[in-house]
Scaffold this active site. Structure first.
Site, PDB file in Angstrom:
ATOM      1  N   LEU B 117       0.752  -1.101   0.056  1.00 29.79           N
ATOM      2  CA  LEU B 117       0.091  -0.219  -0.057  1.00 29.79           C
ATOM      3  C   LEU B 117       0.881   1.077   0.048  1.00 29.79           C
ATOM      4  O   LEU B 117       1.937   1.122   0.368  1.00 29.79           O
ATOM      5  CB  LEU B 117      -0.846   0.043   1.247  1.00 29.79           C
ATOM      6  CG  LEU B 117      -2.016  -0.835   1.304  1.00 29.79           C
ATOM      7  CD1 LEU B 117      -2.819  -1.107   2.648  1.00 29.79           C
ATOM      8  CD2 LEU B 117      -3.160  -0.396   0.099  1.00 29.79           C
ATOM      9  N   ASP B 118       0.076   2.207  -0.482  1.00 31.10           N
ATOM     10  CA  ASP B 118       0.833   3.614  -0.388  1.00 31.10           C
ATOM     11  C   ASP B 118       1.084   4.191   1.008  1.00 31.10           C
ATOM     12  O   ASP B 118       0.744   3.510   2.047  1.00 31.10           O
ATOM     13  CB  ASP B 118      -0.062   4.562  -1.225  1.00 31.10           C
ATOM     14  CG  ASP B 118       0.746   5.301  -2.333  1.00 31.10           C
ATOM     15  OD1 ASP B 118       1.815   5.359  -2.313  1.00 31.10           O
ATOM     16  OD2 ASP B 118      -0.180   6.056  -3.094  1.00 31.10           O
ATOM     17  N   VAL B 119       1.835   5.205   1.069  1.00 31.01           N
ATOM     18  CA  VAL B 119       1.925   5.824   2.406  1.00 31.01           C
ATOM     19  C   VAL B 119       0.570   6.452   2.759  1.00 31.01           C
ATOM     20  O   VAL B 119       0.269   6.445   3.944  1.00 31.01           O
ATOM     21  CB  VAL B 119       2.867   7.074   2.570  1.00 31.01           C
ATOM     22  CG1 VAL B 119       3.009   7.866   3.908  1.00 31.01           C
ATOM     23  CG2 VAL B 119       4.372   6.457   2.076  1.00 31.01           C
TER      24      VAL B 119
END
Lengths: 387, 363
Positions: B117-119
């Site tokens: 997942l992204d930040v």
């Protein structure tokens, strides 16, 4: 080598022979004189084999490799003579030798009794190896009665229990350095006593921050002087603390004596300029939680933004409840949003349904749900999975 | 079952489990947190005993103490004092936990992440522990299983990275948007992706097999493709905010945000994605108790969730497929009519396979 050969000669009948023949092969091959030794052992084991029908794998191995030398008994005789000479020389020889040089503390523990007693007190050598790698140079040479005992007795006289020696010495092993005499330690303590620190305060300071014993007295005097008159952003308006206030600050956070004064000045500047506290509020903050001065600047700024912009607290409220800067953003932020989702984010004292800040900020998650009466804890966990 | 002995716990900590990742936390720091918590917890459990070493002691000392290796022949009188030395077991200081440090450190846990997942994105993150976990993750990656996301968005705004965190670049009106218009746009987008999906499946679309798979919904791309949307649904519309449920394969977080931006443009407006949450990844779901919050990561909790997922995955992923050798397959194809071809659904597989091999051997 000498000993092993002797032992095997006298006890050829034992089951331990297997172990020692393999040990001999492993350890003494490097020495180069293995051949006659193996012959001696084999000579006896052959004899015992004839008697008892004794067999094992290692014996078979050796008979395979050294069968040529088996009947060469003159060599065996010469070796036995050599062995006798050795026995005369090595009568007073202690087998566990210290290694000549090693970076690993663990190599010295089996041979040094002092290190063993330190471990029994609870000193963590694996930490010392990283924090003070040079300390092994004097630790190995220390004498128990000459160096260790007087210092430990001195610590005991301060009121420190033997249980705490381990953590104390892992924090500051340099106390045991023979260049530092007991009088040096006494000087620091007597200075603190002259500044009217009570004996309980001194004991707690020394246990939590034993590095204070390394300081020289004039240096320590200067540091305490700094905290009596802490500089601020305005040159003419420093923060003054009375003697008893300085004492409470130091006993609450003794790490301040080791911190650099410039960093502390910058921290106060940050509290004034980017957080917008006035001088009396900063004074109040430091007096109740001196740990603020050592915290990370970024984390304090983030917490400040949350309190002022999201939770709409006032500066006075923050200065009164200084514990708000003890926690992390990760803990407080979801709690505030949970209260907000239930419309119970009331932090002003005069309003109905007021929730005390201490219950919200300084408690575990279960306590937070119980004290604020927010329903079961599982609901809060479900809420955390939406953030 | 609660594990209290550290070495057994370390053996059991192998496999795949799911963690909840909050937004604003990078994947590396999540891994570090999980690793740190596991190491801290496993060092509080009961550790293996200290090793022992052999020391030579005078026989007079060891006669009274236990643990002497052998009884020395004291009947033979001898002047040699070393003759009376007897080997005994003594605790080895070298192996003391205070000397060697804690038994487990960060190197004893190898953690790898599944589809990351992204930040700024939050939601379910699959993690693999040790080499076995990494293997399972690679197998699951080859299966191309779909993932479900919940996307919260807002109309009338445009930003640099299509998310709510970056700078707002443009504003527009959103009064004219209705639920009907949104669903129309969604169906068009979905149709395009479905066509691409069918083309990448590698089947003849006019065949019976393709029809059967498509009717069940199993027609998925097997050739390497770009990200594919399988399903999009509007769950809530409260202008200007909306919530979408998106299911897709081989996606990235930026891809989903970009699609929200495109939907906004199609509706003659703008849209940004304010929250992106992964709700399902293969067999893992977000509301399951076994997907752990970061603070609940614990040796026993992780072992429980690993066991649970292992029980599910054993049927499909963990089981090794049994293939015929190439030559035998060719022979099977040649005289198909003579051989009983194994059908797992009707008969028990082992019998039929044995029959087939017997036949091959005889011919």
């Amino acid at each position: 080598m000498y000993f092993c050969s002797k032992w095997l000669l006298h006890n050829p009948n034992s089951w331990c022979q297997k172990y020692y023949t393999s040990l001999l092969h492993k350890k003494f091959v490097a020495i180069g004189n293995i051949a006659p030794l193996i012959q001696v052992t084999l000579y006896h084991s052959e004899a015992c084999k004839r008697k008892h029908g004794f067999k094992n794998a290692t014996m078979r191995y050796f008979t395979g490799t050294t069968s040529n030398f088996l009947l060469d008994r003159e060599k065996i005789k010469s070796f036995l003579e050599f062995d006798k000479k050795l026995s005369q020389e090595m009568e007073n020889y202690d087998p566990p030798l210290t290694p000549l040089n090693s970076r690993n503390f663990a190599d010295f523990v089996n041979s040094s009794e002092l290190l063993q007693t330190l471990v029994m007190f609870g000193v963590n050598l694996s930490i010392l190896q990283h924090s003070h790698p040079a300390s092994i140079q004097f630790l190995v040479k220390l004498d128990m009665e000459r160096d260790l005992l007087p210092k430990l007795n001195f610590l005991k006289s301060l009121g420190i229990v033997a249980k705490e020696f381990g953590t104390l010495l892992t924090k500051n092993i340099l106390i045991l350095n023979p260049t530092k005499v007991v009088d040096d330690l006494k000087n620091v303590v007597s200075y603190l006593k002259s500044k009217q620190f009570s004996s309980e305060q001194i004991a707690s300071v020394v246990v939590r921050y034993p590095q204070i014993l390394n300081f020289e007295v004039p240096m320590l005097d200067a540091v305490l002087g700094f905290y009596q008159r802490v500089p601020t952003n305005y040159e003419n308006r420093p923060i003054h603390y009375r003697g008893d206030e300085v004492r409470t600050i130091i006993t609450k956070c003794p790490q301040l004596t080791g911190a650099s004064t410039e960093a502390i000045f910058l921290q106060i500047k940050m509290l004034e300029i980017s957080c917008g506290f006035n001088i009396s509020q900063v004074r109040q903050l430091i007096l109740s939680r001196p740990k603020v001065l050592l915290a990370e600047q970024k984390s304090i700024e983030m917490l400040y933004k949350l309190y002022i912009k999201e939770m709409l607290l006032t500066h006075d409220q923050l200065a009164k409840n200084a514990f708000v800067f003890d926690t992390r953003l990760k803990v407080v932020e979801p709690r505030h949003f949970y209260l907000k989702s239930m419309k119970r984010n009331i932090y002003q004292e005069n309003q109905p349904g007021y929730l005390p800040l201490y219950d919200i900020i300084c408690s575990t998650d279960q306590e937070f749900c119980e004290k604020c009466q927010l329903g079961p804890y599982s609901d809060y966990e479900k809420f955390l999975k939406t953030q | 079952m609660v594990v209290t002995y550290a070495p057994t716990a370390h053996k059991l900590l192998q496999g795949v489990f799911a963690v909840y990742k909050p937004s604003g936390v990078a994947i590396s720091s999540l891994l570090r947190e999980v690793q740190g918590r596991l190491v801290q917890d496993i060092n509080t459990l009961e550790q293996r005993p200290q090793k022992q070493m052999i020391l030579f002691k005078p026989a007079s000392e060891t006669h009274l103490t236990k643990g002497s290796l052998l009884d020395c022949d004291t009947s033979e009188p001898s002047n040699d004092k070393l003759h009376h030395m007897v080997p005994t077991f003594v605790p080895d200081w070298f192996d003391h936990p205070l000397v060697q440090g804690p038994r487990y450190n960060n190197d004893s846990f190898h953690i790898s992440a599944g589809h990351t997942l992204d930040v700024h994105a939050c939601g379910l993150q699959v993690l693999g522990l040790q080499e076995q976990g990494e293997e399972i993750l690679q197998k699951m990656k080859k299966l191309n299983l779909p993932r479900r996301y919940q996307v919260k968005g807002q109309f009338g705004l445009a930003s640099l990275t299509f998310g709510g965190e970056s700078r707002i670049v443009g504003k527009s009106t959103w009064d004219h948007i209705t639920e009907e218009k949104i669903t129309r746009v969604l169906t068009v987008l979905q149709g395009k992706h479905r066509n691409a999906c069918m083309e990448a499946s590698g089947l003849d679309l006019s065949s019976q097999q393709a029809y059967r798979l498509a009717s069940k919904g199993f027609l998925r791309p097997y050739a390497p493709t770009d990200s594919v949307l399988i399903d999009m649904k509007l769950t809530l519309l409260k202008l200007p905010e909306f919530i979408l449920d998106i299911t897709c394969i081989r996606e990235s977080c930026i891809f989903i945000r970009k699609i929200i931006h495109q939907i906004g443009l199609e509706l003659r407006s703008n849209a940004i994605c304010t929250q992106l949450q992964r709700q399902q990844d293969a067999v893992f779901t977000i509301h399951d108790e076994l997907t752990l919050l970061g603070k609940n990561v614990n040796v026993n909790n992780v072992i429980d969730s690993i066991n649970h997922t292992n029980n599910i995955l054993r049927k499909s992923v963990l089981k090794r497929k049994r293939y015929f050798a190439k030559t035998s397959v060719k022979m099977l194809q040649q005289n198909k009519s003579d051989i009983l071809f194994p059908e797992p659904s009707k008969n028990s597989t082992s019998e039929t396979v044995n029959k087939a091999f017997d036949h091959l051997a005889s011919s």
